[in-house]
Design an enzyme around this catalytic site. Structure first.
Site, PDB file in Angstrom:
ATOM      1  N   CYS A 106       2.597  -8.726  21.265  1.00 27.54           N
ATOM      2  CA  CYS A 106       2.624  -7.384  20.670  1.00 27.54           C
ATOM      3  C   CYS A 106       1.568  -6.456  21.253  1.00 27.54           C
ATOM      4  O   CYS A 106       1.632  -5.244  21.069  1.00 27.54           O
ATOM      5  CB  CYS A 106       2.453  -7.467  19.161  1.00 27.54           C
ATOM      6  SG  CYS A 106       3.683  -8.500  18.397  1.00 27.54           S
TER       7      CYS A 106
ATOM      8  N   ASN B 211       8.910  -5.125  12.981  1.00 27.00           N
ATOM      9  CA  ASN B 211       7.971  -5.414  14.071  1.00 27.00           C
ATOM     10  C   ASN B 211       8.777  -5.579  15.363  1.00 27.00           C
ATOM     11  O   ASN B 211       9.516  -6.544  15.513  1.00 27.00           O
ATOM     12  CB  ASN B 211       7.205  -6.697  13.721  1.00 27.00           C
ATOM     13  CG  ASN B 211       6.190  -7.089  14.772  1.00 27.00           C
ATOM     14  OD1 ASN B 211       6.177  -6.537  15.870  1.00 27.00           O
ATOM     15  ND2 ASN B 211       5.356  -8.053  14.435  1.00 27.00           N
TER      16      ASN B 211
ATOM     17  N   HIS C  31      -0.359  -1.260  15.755  1.00 24.48           N
ATOM     18  CA  HIS C  31       0.830  -2.109  15.901  1.00 24.48           C
ATOM     19  C   HIS C  31       1.558  -2.163  14.565  1.00 24.48           C
ATOM     20  O   HIS C  31       0.943  -2.343  13.511  1.00 24.48           O
ATOM     21  CB  HIS C  31       0.403  -3.508  16.348  1.00 24.48           C
ATOM     22  CG  HIS C  31       1.538  -4.482  16.356  1.00 24.48           C
ATOM     23  ND1 HIS C  31       2.763  -4.197  16.907  1.00 24.48           N
ATOM     24  CD2 HIS C  31       1.627  -5.753  15.869  1.00 24.48           C
ATOM     25  CE1 HIS C  31       3.556  -5.238  16.758  1.00 24.48           C
ATOM     26  NE2 HIS C  31       2.887  -6.198  16.131  1.00 24.48           N
TER      27      HIS C  31
HETATM   28  N1  ACO Z   1      11.918 -13.679   0.982  1.00 19.77           N
HETATM   29  C1  ACO Z   1      11.536 -14.176  -0.213  1.00 19.77           C
HETATM   30  N2  ACO Z   1      10.492 -15.017  -0.352  1.00 19.77           N
HETATM   31  C2  ACO Z   1       9.802 -15.345   0.763  1.00 19.77           C
HETATM   32  C3  ACO Z   1      10.164 -14.841   2.031  1.00 19.77           C
HETATM   33  C4  ACO Z   1      11.265 -13.982   2.114  1.00 19.77           C
HETATM   34  N3  ACO Z   1      11.672 -13.447   3.286  1.00 19.77           N
HETATM   35  N4  ACO Z   1       9.287 -15.335   2.945  1.00 19.77           N
HETATM   36  C5  ACO Z   1       8.411 -16.118   2.276  1.00 19.77           C
HETATM   37  N5  ACO Z   1       8.729 -16.117   0.960  1.00 19.77           N
HETATM   38  C6  ACO Z   1       8.054 -16.828  -0.127  1.00 19.77           C
HETATM   39  C7  ACO Z   1       7.292 -18.035   0.368  1.00 19.77           C
HETATM   40  O1  ACO Z   1       8.137 -19.153   0.451  1.00 19.77           O
HETATM   41  C8  ACO Z   1       6.239 -18.184  -0.714  1.00 19.77           C
HETATM   42  O2  ACO Z   1       6.817 -18.817  -1.802  1.00 19.77           O
HETATM   43  P1  ACO Z   1       5.972 -19.913  -2.657  1.00 19.77           P
HETATM   44  O3  ACO Z   1       4.802 -19.141  -3.202  1.00 19.77           O
HETATM   45  O4  ACO Z   1       6.954 -20.364  -3.674  1.00 19.77           O
HETATM   46  O5  ACO Z   1       5.558 -20.952  -1.664  1.00 19.77           O
HETATM   47  C9  ACO Z   1       5.939 -16.759  -1.128  1.00 19.77           C
HETATM   48  O6  ACO Z   1       7.059 -15.960  -0.659  1.00 19.77           O
HETATM   49  C10 ACO Z   1       4.666 -16.200  -0.552  1.00 19.77           C
HETATM   50  O7  ACO Z   1       4.644 -16.469   0.855  1.00 19.77           O
HETATM   51  P2  ACO Z   1       3.414 -16.031   1.745  1.00 19.77           P
HETATM   52  O8  ACO Z   1       3.616 -16.547   3.129  1.00 19.77           O
HETATM   53  O9  ACO Z   1       2.135 -16.353   1.040  1.00 19.77           O
HETATM   54  O10 ACO Z   1       3.591 -14.433   1.743  1.00 19.77           O
HETATM   55  P3  ACO Z   1       2.592 -13.374   2.289  1.00 19.77           P
HETATM   56  O11 ACO Z   1       2.209 -12.452   1.216  1.00 19.77           O
HETATM   57  O12 ACO Z   1       1.493 -13.996   3.135  1.00 19.77           O
HETATM   58  O13 ACO Z   1       3.513 -12.560   3.290  1.00 19.77           O
HETATM   59  C11 ACO Z   1       4.058 -12.333   5.621  1.00 19.77           C
HETATM   60  C12 ACO Z   1       4.131 -13.222   4.391  1.00 19.77           C
HETATM   61  C13 ACO Z   1       4.805 -11.047   5.343  1.00 19.77           C
HETATM   62  C14 ACO Z   1       4.687 -13.059   6.791  1.00 19.77           C
HETATM   63  C15 ACO Z   1       2.572 -11.999   5.919  1.00 19.77           C
HETATM   64  O14 ACO Z   1       1.806 -13.187   5.919  1.00 19.77           O
HETATM   65  C16 ACO Z   1       2.385 -11.302   7.243  1.00 19.77           C
HETATM   66  O15 ACO Z   1       2.788 -10.167   7.417  1.00 19.77           O
HETATM   67  N6  ACO Z   1       1.722 -11.944   8.212  1.00 19.77           N
HETATM   68  C17 ACO Z   1       1.492 -11.351   9.520  1.00 19.77           C
HETATM   69  C18 ACO Z   1       2.730 -11.469  10.342  1.00 19.77           C
HETATM   70  C19 ACO Z   1       2.665 -10.672  11.612  1.00 19.77           C
HETATM   71  O16 ACO Z   1       2.082  -9.620  11.650  1.00 19.77           O
HETATM   72  N7  ACO Z   1       3.297 -11.194  12.639  1.00 19.77           N
HETATM   73  C20 ACO Z   1       3.467 -10.515  13.860  1.00 19.77           C
HETATM   74  C21 ACO Z   1       2.431 -10.831  14.835  1.00 19.77           C
HETATM   75  S1  ACO Z   1       2.695  -9.879  16.283  1.00 19.77           S
HETATM   76  C22 ACO Z   1       3.486 -10.747  17.561  1.00 19.77           C
HETATM   77  O17 ACO Z   1       2.836 -11.139  18.515  1.00 19.77           O
HETATM   78  C23 ACO Z   1       4.968 -11.020  17.515  1.00 19.77           C
END
Ligand code: ACO
Length: 328
Positions: free
Chosen positions: A115, A285, A255
């Site tokens: 990214c 993203n 980003h």
């Molecule tokens: N729909 C519904 N529930 C979901 C989903 C979904 N799509 N995805 C995860 N959950 C659930 C999980 O299973 C978990 O359930 P549990 O509590 O029963 O175990 C709960 O939601 C919470 O999951 P978390 O992973 O703790 O959610 P979080 O608030 O951390 O959000 C997210 C997840 C959005 C992925 C966040 O961590 C994030 O944005 N991280 C950064 C990602 C990013 O920026 N990536 C790109 C990098 S750039 C590149 O190089 C490509």
């Protein structure tokens, strides 16, 4: 301490026609509009057709940028495409683009910094132009993220979209100036965000396909924490190089991964959120395309006034990070 002298002569971007909103995704995987919006800020994203590859998306963005630059194709002598979803492992997507645009037999190569790729490519292009050996560079960030998304993994497949953005850079002419760069990386933990198989470490096999190792895999929570930390660090280091305080920047183009990451960054820098341009609700993203897509959209919306300062900042798999300072 202004570095380089490159100006942006033209910008362009392109997203595929097919809009997929969160509601539509929730019919495909176990998720909901409410979860995706509240955790990420994303409402919809675009997905390319099966017969559209990354170079096709790059082509339209590049044509727009070249048209806006006012220079003819035959004056472009350098093509850099930042992508993690190339048309093929090799030859490069930049070579496909060079041919599709009908450019001369010019230097073309891909750059992979996930990214952060577009900002890395701006830094590289600026240095190559400053060497005097190249005159006009086409720099593109383009991704077909839908080609590496695992539709059985709801924690990743709701986050990404497809698109492309492009800029024509030159050391001559009028336009926003690139006045500072910072790039960094830390390869200690590649599996935080990666595509495990398909490379020399784990070539494609029946087993890698069975294990779904050709799709993107991510530890979302760890990436979230790293993203905020390294984007703040890159921003502060670059601003320190120039003796500028975070508040003196008029516009931040971060980003576009997650609105909560942007909010945390704004908080840590003690800068009002209004200074941060966001369009991730429409695109998700788009990896290396994210910054040029946002930059082009903000530019067209007329939010930059002459003389204002902009700071572009990205993080990505690697980990990589990069920041660029722009005088509009
Ligand atoms: N729909 C519904 N529930 C979901 C989903 C979904 N799509 N995805 C995860 N959950 C659930 C999980 O299973 C978990 O359930 P549990 O509590 O029963 O175990 C709960 O939601 C919470 O999951 P978390 O992973 O703790 O959610 P979080 O608030 O951390 O959000 C997210 C997840 C959005 C992925 C966040 O961590 C994030 O944005 N991280 C950064 C990602 C990013 O920026 N990536 C790109 C990098 S750039 C590149 O190089 C490509």
């Amino acid at each position: 301490m202004d570095q380089g002298k490159s100006v942006i002569l033209g910008l362009g971007s392109y997203v595929p026609e097919n809009i997929v909103d969160n509601q539509a995704l929730s019919k495909k995987v176990d998720t909901s509009d409410e979860w995706i919006r509240s955790r990420t800020g994303i409402k919809e994203r675009r997905f390319a057709r099966a017969d559209e590859s990354t170079s096709d998306l790059a082509l339209v963005a590049a044509q727009k940028a070249i048209q806006e630059s006012g220079i003819s194709n035959d004056l472009i002598d350098l093509v850099i495409v930042a992508t993690i979803t190339p048309d093929m492992a090799f030859p490069s997507t930049a070579c496909q683009l060079q041919h599709k645009l009908g450019l001369g037999k010019v230097a073309s190569f891909d750059l992979e910094a996930a990214c952060s790729g577009f900002l890395y490519a701006l830094d590289v292009a600026d240095a190559m132009l400053a060497s005097g050996r190249y005159q006009n560079a086409l720099v593109v960030g383009a991704e077909k993220m839908s080609s590496i998304m695992d539709w059985e993994d709801r924690t990743t497949c709701v986050l990404f979209g497809d698109g492309a953005g492009a800029a024509v850079l030159s050391q001559k002419g009028e336009g926003p100036s690139l006045i500072g760069f910072r790039c960094g990386s830390d390869g200690a933990n590649p599996s935080l965000l990666y595509q495990p198989a398909g490379g020399s470490r784990s070539p494609a096999s029946a087993e890698t396909i069975e294990n779904r190792e050709h799709y993107l895999q991510m530890n979302g929570r760890e990436i979230f924490k790293s993203a905020v930390r390294v984007m703040e660090m890159a921003t502060r280091e670059l601003l320190k190089d120039h003796g500028i305080g975070p508040y003196e920047v008029d516009h931040y183009i971060p980003h576009q991964a997650n609105v909560r990451i942007v909010e945390s960054l704004a908080n840590r820098l003690e800068v009002p959120l209004e200074k941060f341009f966001c369009n991730l609700e429409k695109h998700g993203n788009t990896s290396a395309a994210s910054i040029p897509l946002a930059l082009d959209e903000a530019f067209r919306a007329g939010i930059f006034k002459p003389g204002q300062l902009g700071l572009l900042v990205a993080f990505g798999a690697g980990l990589t990070w990069s920041a660029t300072l722009v005088r509009f």
